[in-house]
Motif scaffolding. Structure first.
Motif, PDB file in Angstrom:
ATOM      1  N   ILE A  65       0.864  -1.125   0.058  1.00 30.93           N
ATOM      2  CA  ILE A  65      -0.082  -0.033  -0.035  1.00 30.93           C
ATOM      3  C   ILE A  65       0.701   1.227  -0.131  1.00 30.93           C
ATOM      4  CG2 ILE A  65      -1.594   1.322   1.336  1.00 30.93           C
ATOM      5  CD1 ILE A  65      -2.875  -1.373   1.913  1.00 30.93           C
ATOM      6  N   GLN A  66       2.076   1.373   0.631  1.00 32.98           N
ATOM      7  CA  GLN A  66       2.614   2.359   0.771  1.00 32.98           C
ATOM      8  C   GLN A  66       3.621   2.592  -0.513  1.00 32.98           C
ATOM      9  OE1 GLN A  66       4.835   1.082   4.312  1.00 32.98           O
ATOM     10  NE2 GLN A  66       3.564   2.442   5.658  1.00 32.98           N
ATOM     11  N   GLN A  67       3.947   1.541  -1.258  1.00 35.82           N
ATOM     12  CA  GLN A  67       4.647   1.722  -2.360  1.00 35.82           C
ATOM     13  C   GLN A  67       3.541   2.414  -3.433  1.00 35.82           C
ATOM     14  OE1 GLN A  67       5.834  -2.344  -3.132  1.00 35.82           O
ATOM     15  NE2 GLN A  67       8.118  -1.556  -2.811  1.00 35.82           N
ATOM     16  N   SER A 117      -5.171   5.420   0.570  1.00 34.90           N
ATOM     17  CA  SER A 117      -4.873   6.209   1.790  1.00 34.90           C
ATOM     18  C   SER A 117      -6.191   5.909   2.701  1.00 34.90           C
ATOM     19  CB  SER A 117      -5.008   7.574   1.568  1.00 34.90           C
ATOM     20  OG  SER A 117      -3.999   8.094   0.666  1.00 34.90           O
ATOM     21  N   ASP A 118      -7.228   5.605   2.386  1.00 33.96           N
ATOM     22  CA  ASP A 118      -8.404   5.195   3.253  1.00 33.96           C
ATOM     23  C   ASP A 118      -8.284   3.957   3.539  1.00 33.96           C
ATOM     24  OD1 ASP A 118      -9.613   7.899   2.899  1.00 33.96           O
ATOM     25  OD2 ASP A 118     -11.128   7.059   1.409  1.00 33.96           O
ATOM     26  N   ASN A 168      -7.526   2.376   7.565  1.00 33.30           N
ATOM     27  CA  ASN A 168      -8.421   1.468   8.151  1.00 33.30           C
ATOM     28  C   ASN A 168      -7.636   0.584   8.693  1.00 33.30           C
ATOM     29  OD1 ASN A 168     -10.849   2.778   7.750  1.00 33.30           O
ATOM     30  ND2 ASN A 168     -11.173   1.746   5.461  1.00 33.30           N
ATOM     31  N   LEU A 169      -6.367   0.231   7.878  1.00 33.38           N
ATOM     32  CA  LEU A 169      -5.700  -0.995   8.256  1.00 33.38           C
ATOM     33  C   LEU A 169      -4.928  -0.599   9.441  1.00 33.38           C
ATOM     34  CD1 LEU A 169      -4.272  -2.296   4.855  1.00 33.38           C
ATOM     35  CD2 LEU A 169      -6.107  -3.582   6.447  1.00 33.38           C
ATOM     36  N   GLU A 170      -4.610   0.588   9.830  1.00 29.94           N
ATOM     37  CA  GLU A 170      -3.853   0.998  11.033  1.00 29.94           C
ATOM     38  C   GLU A 170      -4.761   1.315  12.095  1.00 29.94           C
ATOM     39  OE1 GLU A 170       0.000   3.404   8.545  1.00 29.94           O
ATOM     40  OE2 GLU A 170      -1.961   4.473   9.049  1.00 29.94           O
ATOM     41  N   ARG A 171      -6.021   1.457  11.991  1.00 34.02           N
ATOM     42  CA  ARG A 171      -6.750   1.728  13.085  1.00 34.02           C
ATOM     43  C   ARG A 171      -6.950   0.531  13.722  1.00 34.02           C
ATOM     44  NH1 ARG A 171     -12.379   3.139  11.061  1.00 34.02           N
ATOM     45  NH2 ARG A 171     -11.285   4.721   9.851  1.00 34.02           N
TER      46      ARG A 171
END
Length: 91
Positions: A46-48, A80-81, A85-88
């Motif tokens: 996702i970050q890439q 980004s959304d 959501n994954l980091e939450r």
């Protein structure tokens, strides 16, 4: 006769090189991000993907049409959304 042949050869050379110059903007596009084309061996986290989208958006209208830029911005927001959501933490 020789001069005419040289002029003909030069004009054919110049005409054949015009399509190559026209493709340079298209070659700078990342079709995988834009339209999911030519993605056979690409796997991004996702970050890439966010970095790639930002890089492509920075190219602006010299490479992309306004509609394509809007599409890239929408994909950036969606990605980004997903990351948010994954980091939450689960509650």
């Amino acid at each position: 006769m020789r001069k005419m042949a040289m002029m003909l050869a030069a004009s054919l050379f110049m005409l054949s090189s015009v399509p190559a110059f026209a493709q340079t903007a298209a070659d700078q596009r990342d079709e995988c991000l834009l339209a999911s084309k030519n993605c056979m061996n690409q796997v991004d986290d996702i970050q890439q993907r966010i970095r790639k989208l930002n890089r492509e958006i920075e190219k602006g209208t010299r490479v992309y049409t306004p509609q394509e830029l809007k599409k890239l911005q929408d994909k950036l927001k969606e990605t980004s959304d997903i990351l948010r959501n994954l980091e939450r933490p689960d509650s």
